[in-house]
Write a protein that holds these residues in place. Sequence first.
Motif, PDB file in Angstrom:
ATOM      1  N   TRP A 199       0.838  -1.202   0.000  1.00 13.03           N
ATOM      2  CA  TRP A 199       0.000   0.000   0.000  1.00 13.03           C
ATOM      3  C   TRP A 199       0.871   1.250   0.000  1.00 13.03           C
ATOM      4  CZ3 TRP A 199      -0.563   3.795   3.862  1.00 13.03           C
ATOM      5  CH2 TRP A 199      -1.581   4.718   3.632  1.00 13.03           C
ATOM      6  N   LEU A 200       1.901   1.264   0.819  1.00 14.00           N
ATOM      7  CA  LEU A 200       2.768   2.433   0.930  1.00 14.00           C
ATOM      8  C   LEU A 200       3.536   2.689  -0.362  1.00 14.00           C
ATOM      9  CD1 LEU A 200       3.497   4.594   2.995  1.00 14.00           C
ATOM     10  CD2 LEU A 200       5.363   3.134   3.766  1.00 14.00           C
ATOM     11  N   LYS A 201       3.905   1.638  -1.079  1.00 10.28           N
ATOM     12  CA  LYS A 201       4.645   1.792  -2.335  1.00 10.28           C
ATOM     13  C   LYS A 201       3.829   2.515  -3.400  1.00 10.28           C
ATOM     14  CE  LYS A 201       7.910  -1.921  -1.781  1.00 10.28           C
ATOM     15  NZ  LYS A 201       8.472  -3.167  -2.292  1.00 10.28           N
ATOM     16  N   LYS A 202       2.516   2.547  -3.259  1.00 11.31           N
ATOM     17  CA  LYS A 202       1.666   3.285  -4.198  1.00 11.31           C
ATOM     18  C   LYS A 202       1.973   4.781  -4.172  1.00 11.31           C
ATOM     19  CE  LYS A 202      -2.266   0.187  -3.663  1.00 11.31           C
ATOM     20  NZ  LYS A 202      -3.658   0.102  -3.185  1.00 11.31           N
ATOM     21  N   PHE A 203       2.554   5.258  -3.084  1.00 10.46           N
ATOM     22  CA  PHE A 203       2.818   6.683  -2.918  1.00 10.46           C
ATOM     23  C   PHE A 203       4.242   7.065  -3.298  1.00 10.46           C
ATOM     24  CE2 PHE A 203      -0.638   5.489  -0.162  1.00 10.46           C
ATOM     25  CZ  PHE A 203      -1.592   6.416  -0.522  1.00 10.46           C
ATOM     26  N   ASP A 204       5.013   6.131  -3.815  1.00  3.58           N
ATOM     27  CA  ASP A 204       6.381   6.384  -4.256  1.00  3.58           C
ATOM     28  C   ASP A 204       6.320   7.076  -5.621  1.00  3.58           C
ATOM     29  OD1 ASP A 204       9.081   6.431  -4.681  1.00  3.58           O
ATOM     30  OD2 ASP A 204       9.292   4.274  -4.982  1.00  3.58           O
ATOM     31  N   GLU A 205       6.206   8.396  -5.607  1.00  2.00           N
ATOM     32  CA  GLU A 205       5.972   9.186  -6.823  1.00  2.00           C
ATOM     33  C   GLU A 205       7.108   9.078  -7.833  1.00  2.00           C
ATOM     34  OE1 GLU A 205       5.371  13.068  -5.264  1.00  2.00           O
ATOM     35  OE2 GLU A 205       3.404  12.577  -4.454  1.00  2.00           O
ATOM     36  N   ASP A 206       8.348   9.086  -7.376  1.00  2.00           N
ATOM     37  CA  ASP A 206       9.474   9.056  -8.301  1.00  2.00           C
ATOM     38  C   ASP A 206       9.965   7.637  -8.596  1.00  2.00           C
ATOM     39  OD1 ASP A 206      10.546   8.589  -5.830  1.00  2.00           O
ATOM     40  OD2 ASP A 206      11.942  10.274  -5.869  1.00  2.00           O
ATOM     41  N   LYS A 207       9.282   6.644  -8.057  1.00  2.00           N
ATOM     42  CA  LYS A 207       9.556   5.219  -8.319  1.00  2.00           C
ATOM     43  C   LYS A 207      11.011   4.830  -8.041  1.00  2.00           C
ATOM     44  CE  LYS A 207       5.373   4.716  -9.841  1.00  2.00           C
ATOM     45  NZ  LYS A 207       4.388   4.670  -8.819  1.00  2.00           N
ATOM     46  N   ASP A 208      11.580   5.413  -6.975  1.00  2.00           N
ATOM     47  CA  ASP A 208      12.952   5.071  -6.618  1.00  2.00           C
ATOM     48  C   ASP A 208      13.017   3.977  -5.557  1.00  2.00           C
ATOM     49  OD1 ASP A 208      12.076   6.484  -4.424  1.00  2.00           O
ATOM     50  OD2 ASP A 208      13.810   7.823  -4.328  1.00  2.00           O
ATOM     51  N   GLY A 209      11.856   3.493  -5.127  1.00  2.00           N
ATOM     52  CA  GLY A 209      11.803   2.430  -4.131  1.00  2.00           C
ATOM     53  C   GLY A 209      11.933   2.924  -2.705  1.00  2.00           C
ATOM     54  N   LYS A 210      11.944   4.247  -2.512  1.00  2.00           N
ATOM     55  CA  LYS A 210      12.074   4.841  -1.184  1.00  2.00           C
ATOM     56  C   LYS A 210      10.905   5.791  -0.949  1.00  2.00           C
ATOM     57  CE  LYS A 210      17.061   4.943  -1.751  1.00  2.00           C
ATOM     58  NZ  LYS A 210      18.219   5.840  -1.902  1.00  2.00           N
ATOM     59  N   ILE A 211      10.462   5.875   0.295  1.00  2.00           N
ATOM     60  CA  ILE A 211       9.373   6.778   0.659  1.00  2.00           C
ATOM     61  C   ILE A 211       9.962   7.986   1.373  1.00  2.00           C
ATOM     62  CG2 ILE A 211       7.247   7.032   2.000  1.00  2.00           C
ATOM     63  CD1 ILE A 211       6.952   5.182  -0.398  1.00  2.00           C
ATOM     64  N   ARG A 212       9.809   9.163   0.740  1.00  2.00           N
ATOM     65  CA  ARG A 212      10.262  10.428   1.325  1.00  2.00           C
ATOM     66  C   ARG A 212       9.182  10.987   2.249  1.00  2.00           C
ATOM     67  NH1 ARG A 212      10.434  11.751  -4.137  1.00  2.00           N
ATOM     68  NH2 ARG A 212       8.856  13.283  -3.644  1.00  2.00           N
ATOM     69  N   ARG A 213       9.525  12.048   2.945  1.00  2.00           N
ATOM     70  CA  ARG A 213       8.605  12.685   3.882  1.00  2.00           C
ATOM     71  C   ARG A 213       7.328  13.170   3.186  1.00  2.00           C
ATOM     72  NH1 ARG A 213       9.880  18.149   7.230  1.00  2.00           N
ATOM     73  NH2 ARG A 213       7.759  18.494   7.912  1.00  2.00           N
TER      74      ARG A 213
END
Length: 75
Positions: A24-38
């Motif tokens: 679910w959280l990966k859906k918000f990875d806008e730049d698709k770098d595999g990391k979730i920013r603030r």
Amino acid sequence: MAIKTRSYSVDGKRVMTIDEFKRWLKKFDEDKDGKIRRDELADAIRVSGGWFASRKSKCGIRSVDANGNGFVDDN
């Protein structure tokens, strides 16, 4: 026999496994770098109906960022 597709707690809230939460959280990875920013975490908080998303995302990153790089760590 009915198959349960969703799990709910006693108070009626949806219960997720760790793997479901990560997907679910990966859906918000806008730049698709595999990391979730603030800011991506703040978007996830807003979508789920949370208030004070900027403040909560700042505290959230601080509590889960083990190596200090500013991202949610996978572990």
